[in-house]
Design a protein around this motif. Structure first.
Motif, short mmCIF file in Angstrom:
data_model
loop_
_atom_site.label_atom_id
_atom_site.label_comp_id
_atom_site.label_asym_id
_atom_site.label_seq_id
_atom_site.Cartn_x
_atom_site.Cartn_y
_atom_site.Cartn_z
N LEU A 1 0.85 -1.19 0.00
CA LEU A 1 0.00 0.00 0.00
C LEU A 1 0.89 1.24 0.00
O LEU A 1 1.58 1.53 0.98
N ALA A 2 0.85 2.00 -1.10
CA ALA A 2 1.68 3.19 -1.23
C ALA A 2 1.03 4.41 -0.57
O ALA A 2 1.71 5.26 0.01
N ASP A 3 -0.29 4.49 -0.65
CA ASP A 3 -1.01 5.62 -0.05
C ASP A 3 -2.48 5.26 0.00
O ASP A 3 -2.97 4.41 -0.75
N SER A 4 -3.20 5.93 0.89
CA SER A 4 -4.64 5.70 1.02
C SER A 4 -5.28 6.90 1.68
O SER A 4 -4.60 7.74 2.28
N GLY A 5 -6.59 6.98 1.57
CA GLY A 5 -7.33 8.08 2.18
C GLY A 5 -8.77 7.69 2.40
O GLY A 5 -9.32 6.86 1.67
N SER A 6 -9.39 8.27 3.42
CA SER A 6 -10.77 7.96 3.75
C SER A 6 -11.59 9.23 3.76
O SER A 6 -11.22 10.22 4.42
N LEU A 7 -12.67 9.22 3.00
CA LEU A 7 -13.61 10.34 2.95
C LEU A 7 -12.92 11.64 2.54
O LEU A 7 -12.87 12.62 3.27
N VAL A 8 -12.37 11.64 1.31
CA VAL A 8 -11.74 12.83 0.74
C VAL A 8 -12.41 13.14 -0.59
O VAL A 8 -12.94 12.26 -1.26
N SER A 9 -12.37 14.40 -0.98
CA SER A 9 -12.97 14.83 -2.25
C SER A 9 -11.92 15.09 -3.32
O SER A 9 -12.27 15.18 -4.50
N SER A 10 -10.66 15.21 -2.93
CA SER A 10 -9.57 15.41 -3.89
C SER A 10 -8.26 15.00 -3.22
O SER A 10 -8.13 15.02 -1.99
N TYR A 11 -7.29 14.64 -4.09
CA TYR A 11 -5.99 14.19 -3.54
C TYR A 11 -4.95 14.24 -4.64
O TYR A 11 -5.25 14.05 -5.82
N HIS A 12 -3.70 14.51 -4.21
CA HIS A 12 -2.56 14.55 -5.13
C HIS A 12 -1.49 13.61 -4.60
O HIS A 12 -1.13 13.66 -3.42
N PHE A 13 -0.97 12.76 -5.49
CA PHE A 13 0.05 11.77 -5.11
C PHE A 13 1.20 11.85 -6.10
O PHE A 13 1.00 11.87 -7.31
N GLU A 14 2.43 11.90 -5.57
CA GLU A 14 3.63 11.95 -6.40
C GLU A 14 4.67 10.98 -5.87
O GLU A 14 4.92 10.93 -4.66
N GLN A 15 5.24 10.20 -6.75
CA GLN A 15 6.26 9.22 -6.38
C GLN A 15 7.42 9.31 -7.36
O GLN A 15 7.29 8.95 -8.53
N LYS A 16 8.55 9.84 -6.90
CA LYS A 16 9.74 9.94 -7.74
C LYS A 16 10.41 8.58 -7.82
O LYS A 16 10.43 7.82 -6.84
N ASN A 17 10.99 8.28 -8.98
CA ASN A 17 11.63 6.98 -9.21
C ASN A 17 10.68 5.84 -8.81
O ASN A 17 11.02 4.97 -7.99
N ALA A 18 9.48 5.91 -9.37
CA ALA A 18 8.45 4.94 -9.01
C ALA A 18 8.88 3.53 -9.38
O ALA A 18 9.63 3.31 -10.34
N GLN A 19 8.40 2.58 -8.62
CA GLN A 19 8.73 1.19 -8.86
C GLN A 19 8.20 0.73 -10.21
O GLN A 19 7.08 1.05 -10.60
N ARG A 20 9.00 -0.01 -10.92
CA ARG A 20 8.62 -0.49 -12.25
C ARG A 20 7.53 -1.55 -12.14
O ARG A 20 7.59 -2.43 -11.28
N GLY A 21 6.53 -1.44 -13.02
CA GLY A 21 5.46 -2.42 -13.03
C GLY A 21 4.10 -1.74 -13.13
O GLY A 21 3.99 -0.59 -13.54
N THR A 22 3.06 -2.47 -12.74
CA THR A 22 1.68 -1.99 -12.85
C THR A 22 1.21 -1.47 -11.50
O THR A 22 1.16 -2.21 -10.52
N TRP A 23 0.84 -0.20 -11.47
CA TRP A 23 0.31 0.43 -10.28
C TRP A 23 -1.21 0.34 -10.29
O TRP A 23 -1.85 0.41 -11.36
N GLU A 24 -1.79 0.24 -9.12
CA GLU A 24 -3.24 0.10 -8.98
C GLU A 24 -3.80 1.29 -8.20
O GLU A 24 -3.31 1.64 -7.13
#
Length: 232
Positions: free
Chosen positions: A91-114
């Protein structure tokens, strides 16, 4: 055509003019690749009541993953739950009861993100805007042809700075335009919801007025009837 669209077009024209002037006067190279290639994908989907919906994106090695979402429509309830899972299943990130969100990951892990959105505990469907940017900071330059007397390192440095500034400005304008468009959708959704509420309570109020008026008429008629009959 909105004012924001006109600003974006004028900025693009000005940026192209700056690059052309730089090339003509030896500030940059005549032919070079853009550093930091950006692969942007955006979509809008309907998240039904009680639904869990997932999106997937394949990321190459060394790429910066930049994603953002906003709930554009959903009446007064614009809150959702979300999860971002890495290719390794963590689990890279999560949130509960939000209306907007911004996520940034530098040098992200290779593969399929969900990217999963959860609306299981809501009574209404929601319209969600989702955008993902895959920024390749290590994209290779094409071979540059430099004017005489211009050092290769200096030319590359100046061109890189100029391109980065133009790219950042265009990305900022694009994000601002998207933000304004989503805010307009949210305001429109709020206006439609309030319109329905005003109509509903107005009908109730009118019904109460009619009931009270009929009650008064009946009561007065009852009093006069008893008076004429000698009861009072």
């Amino acid at each position: 055509v909105t004012v924001v669209d006109i600003i974006v077009q004028l900025t693009c024209v000005f940026s192209f003019f700056v690059v052309v002037v730089g090339v003509v006067f030896g500030v940059g190279c005549c032919s070079c690749g853009v550093q930091g290639a950006v692969d942007e994908t955006e979509l809008t989907f309907l998240l039904s009541s009680g639904e869990r919906f997932c999106l997937y994106s394949t990321v190459k090695e060394g790429v910066t993953l930049d994603t953002e979402f906003q709930v554009a429509k959903g009446m007064k309830d614009r809150l959702v739950r979300f999860e971002i899972n890495s290719p390794s299943g963590h689990l890279a990130d999560s949130g509960s009861l939000v209306s907007s969100y911004h996520f940034e990951q530098k040098n992200a892990q290779r593969g399929t993100w969900e990217f999963c959105f959860n609306n299981r505990f809501a009574m209404r469907a929601k319209e969600v805007y989702f955008v993902i940017d895959l920024i390749d900071e290590d994209s290779n330059h094409e071979e540059a042809f430099l004017p005489d007397g211009v050092a290769e390192a200096d030319a590359h440095e100046e061109i890189d700075v100029t391109i980065d500034q133009i790219r950042n400005n265009l990305n900022s304008i694009s994000r601002s335009q998207t933000h304004l468009r989503l805010r307009e959708l949210r305001n429109q959704d709020t206006v439609e919801y309030m319109k329905g509420q005003v109509w509903f309570y107005s009908m109730i109020e009118m019904g109460l007025i009619v009931v009270v008026g009929l009650g008064q008429v009946y009561f007065i008629h009852y009093l006069f009837k008893n008076t004429n009959g000698g009861s009072l």
